[in-house]
Design an enzyme around this catalytic site. Structure first.
Site, short mmCIF file in Angstrom:
data_model
loop_
_atom_site.label_atom_id
_atom_site.label_comp_id
_atom_site.label_asym_id
_atom_site.label_seq_id
_atom_site.Cartn_x
_atom_site.Cartn_y
_atom_site.Cartn_z
N TYR A 1 0.87 -1.18 0.00
CA TYR A 1 0.00 0.00 0.00
C TYR A 1 0.91 1.23 0.00
O TYR A 1 1.42 1.65 1.03
CB TYR A 1 -0.89 -0.03 1.25
N LYS B 1 -2.15 4.96 -3.14
CA LYS B 1 -3.12 5.97 -2.68
C LYS B 1 -2.88 7.23 -3.52
O LYS B 1 -1.79 7.81 -3.49
CB LYS B 1 -2.88 6.25 -1.20
N HIS C 1 -10.50 -3.24 2.36
CA HIS C 1 -10.01 -1.92 2.74
C HIS C 1 -9.18 -2.02 4.03
O HIS C 1 -9.34 -2.94 4.80
CB HIS C 1 -11.24 -1.03 2.95
#
Lengths: 439, 439
Positions: B150, B198, B334
């Site tokens: 991530y 992101k 998530h």
């Protein structure tokens, strides 16, 4: 806790000559009692459809089971689903039960087989840990499971070999008055608080009259439902819906009046246009999760009839409960002929499901003490409900003497599947055929 | 097994200055560790969102919990749902997370509170019976849970009070090249096999260039996803979707490019018209079961991002898995800032879900050994996956010394909720406001 053995007990149980749009119940209904043994000495059981095909499916699953941990059910389901996809790819036809009695639909056989194994495994886990089965699934939305009085138009006879083997407890019922008598008798004995009439047998005018007679007799406190199993056209369904607008209101419903989702959607639309909001229920057009999105989009079904036996077991039952609640659909429960093991599986399912807002169907009153396979005999009802016992798993133990007796009876029977149409021709009308819509 | 005590441990964990469309991560992220004690001496734990509001909700639930059997979770959920209905009736606004960071959405607070309790109860049951938690839910669809790398655009600094407390492991990353370095570093350490970026931070052209640089570096074997958290207009979303058609194919997706289901549906329609089938994923427009039917009807979302923390726990996670599979939707997961307890809850959820077909998001690499609250320190990754340990429940025990240390830190902090917008104004741009769409 690993599975070391799978025992399958095919049984035949005396069944009265009940009528439906499928035809006539044979003198014996077939069931299969499933039992697993584990390496910890704990056994688990379940009950499912009877006869050749369900038995063969379970036999074929044996190699998947021996050596498997009873907790590893999701991976087993994945195996069944992969197999189903392979075996049914290219198979013609939908998965509806329009032309199949439940238990004989080839397209849900994997779900049925998995369900029987899942419930037996959960029973074993519950017994090992001394926890009621519903408590393994998140616990209880209610502590007892309400059932409905399931009324049938019926010929004379108790089923089986006749009066000696099986007294005709309820007698003939082919008129509105006789159905009211049947209702009284059943409600007195079990305390049911909702009533279901199996229709699709007599002329719709007579069935309308039957529902009206029940309403007159029992009043609006006992919700009414009628299920003609697709015997009616859209026209007739709308007409009956109009005629019974008041009688099916207040917690009642109209179940599978006609065949197919499109027909149901049309009936719903026309009734709503008349200001009649009677919900339509289904266990014929909607028999698997795959049907639900379409049924919902069309507005064809407002209440889904669940059944742990063919929807894929008890966890699937909870998934269905949740799915329906998200889509704003109601949930009720379908039943087939069954014994105490199935009754307890249904009771645990109903206890665990927070959105099951109708009393469940059950054929249990049509079976008797002589044919029960659980130790201690018949499961008691209290005001129409079955209480969840403070025992591990399903809360019942198998009676092996009874299994042997009913197994011998099964061996002697000349048939190996339910065929209500053949039975109808044999006993009532040699030229009878199932025609849809009949009216 | 009855609950005798509820312990709540608010903690603050050092967090690097990560960027998103919501703003900037503060030097400390807040979490709450939940622990129940039972009359059998068994304890169960879970981890949830931090700060004042989640803590107050859990405090308020205490009276529902003391004396409750840990198996009776469905009835507890029913109580929470009834309360939610009462408290949120008439409340303006949808339940989307367009304007709320997860954990601060008032409309899903009951789901979050229930989830924290459910997971702690399941942990206690698993510990009592020495069964891994996923095995209480039907067993494993997989024996290890895959997570993704991530990546975040990031300012200099390791979080907390600075280098002494928390070395800046990953350094500044505000260019495509720096993100590629970050990816290498993270993949080398954890072995991740999928990558999430992101976005919503730099000009979309630069974010497109970042994804392209990642693809050039890692090739198509590592699927890519980008999540600008609604920072883009429909126009920009379509343009990025076109530009990244190849890079997001093969197991990747475009996550919440713009705000609202209608916008997402429009993006999807226009991309499909261009022959681009990149699926759209969401954990902003779709945050509860109630959103799914509409999202599905509109074709707005093809992949739902689950999260046991706010979807209602682990059983709800399985229901979501099932729901998505019936509707033909994909499922991913998530993540928010979290420690090892949450990581294990997510791992058990992923292990139990048969249709979770993407590696789960996790912020775990952004936290470090010094802030871990499970005994034995950080949970190990093997080729990007977390293995389900052969231990009862979640498989972890709490480190009370660490809880005390991180609790002291929490007490000293001047803030009690996550506010990325305020942090952005404080540290980067005193005039910064969250504007949607920004581009």
């Amino acid at each position: 806790m690993k599975i070391t053995a799978l025992h399958l007990y095919p049984v035949a149980i005396a069944d009265p000559p009940l009528r439906s749009s499928y035809g006539l119940h044979a003198p014996y209904a077939l069931r299969t009692i499933v039992e697993i043994e584990t390496d910890e000495g704990i056994r688990g059981c379940s009950e499912t459809y009877g006869g050749e095909q369900p038995l063969a499916q379970l036999q074929a699953a044996r190699e998947k089971l021996i050596g498997r941990d009873v907790f590893q059910l999701t991976s087993l389901l994945m195996e069944f689903e992969a197999q189903a996809q392979q075996e049914t790819s290219g198979v013609e036809g939908d998965r509806s039960q329009t032309w199949h009695v439940p238990g004989e639909n080839p397209l849900d056989r994997h779900s049925r087989t998995f369900a029987a194994i899942e419930i037996a495994c959960l029973d074993a886990i519950g017994k090992a840990w001394n926890k009621p089965l519903c408590d393994l699934l998140g616990g209880r939305a209610r502590s007892e499971a309400p059932f409905s009085a399931y009324l049938f138009y019926k010929h004379r006879g108790g089923g089986g070999l006749g009066e000696d083997e099986r007294p005709d407890e309820y007698g003939e019922a082919l008129t509105p008055e006789a159905i009211v008598r049947q209702a009284h008798q059943m409600i007195q004995k079990y305390g049911f608080r909702e009533i279901k009439l199996k229709g699709g047998v007599l002329d719709p005018e007579l069935e309308v009259e039957t529902i009206r007679a029940l309403r007159r007799e029992f009043g609006p406190a006992l919700p009414l439902r009628i299920d003609p199993n697709c015997a009616w056209s859209v026209e007739t369904s709308v007409k009956v819906g109009q005629q019974l607008a008041e009688e099916l209101s207040g917690g009642g419903y109209l179940e599978d009046p006609c065949a197919g989702l499109e027909g149901m959607a049309e009936v719903r639309k026309r009734l709503l246009a008349d200001g009649i909001s009677t919900p339509l229920a289904s266990n014929v057009a909607v028999t698997s999760f795959a049907h639900i999105p379409q049924a919902w989009k069309l507005g064809a079904v407002q209440i889904v009839l669940s059944d742990p036996h063919y929807w894929g077991g008890l966890r699937a039952q909870l998934q269905l409960d949740h799915f329906c609640s998200v889509l704003g659909l109601g949930l009720s429960m379908h039943s087939n002929n069954h014994l105490g093991v199935s009754l307890m599986a249904m009771a645990h399912a109903a206890a665990a499901c927070p959105h099951l807002n109708f009393a469940c169907d059950t054929h249990y009153p049509w079976q008797t003490e002589q044919d029960e396979v659980v130790l201690g005999g018949r499961i008691p009802f209290h005001n129409g409900s079955v209480r969840i016992p403070e025992k591990g798993g399903l809360g019942v133990e198998l009676d092996y003497d009874q299994l042997a007796r009913l197994g011998e009876r099964y061996e002697k029977l000349p048939y190996r599947k339910r065929d209500d149409e053949a039975e109808m021709r044999k006993r009532v009308d040699p030229n009878w055929r199932r025609v849809l819509p009949r009216w």
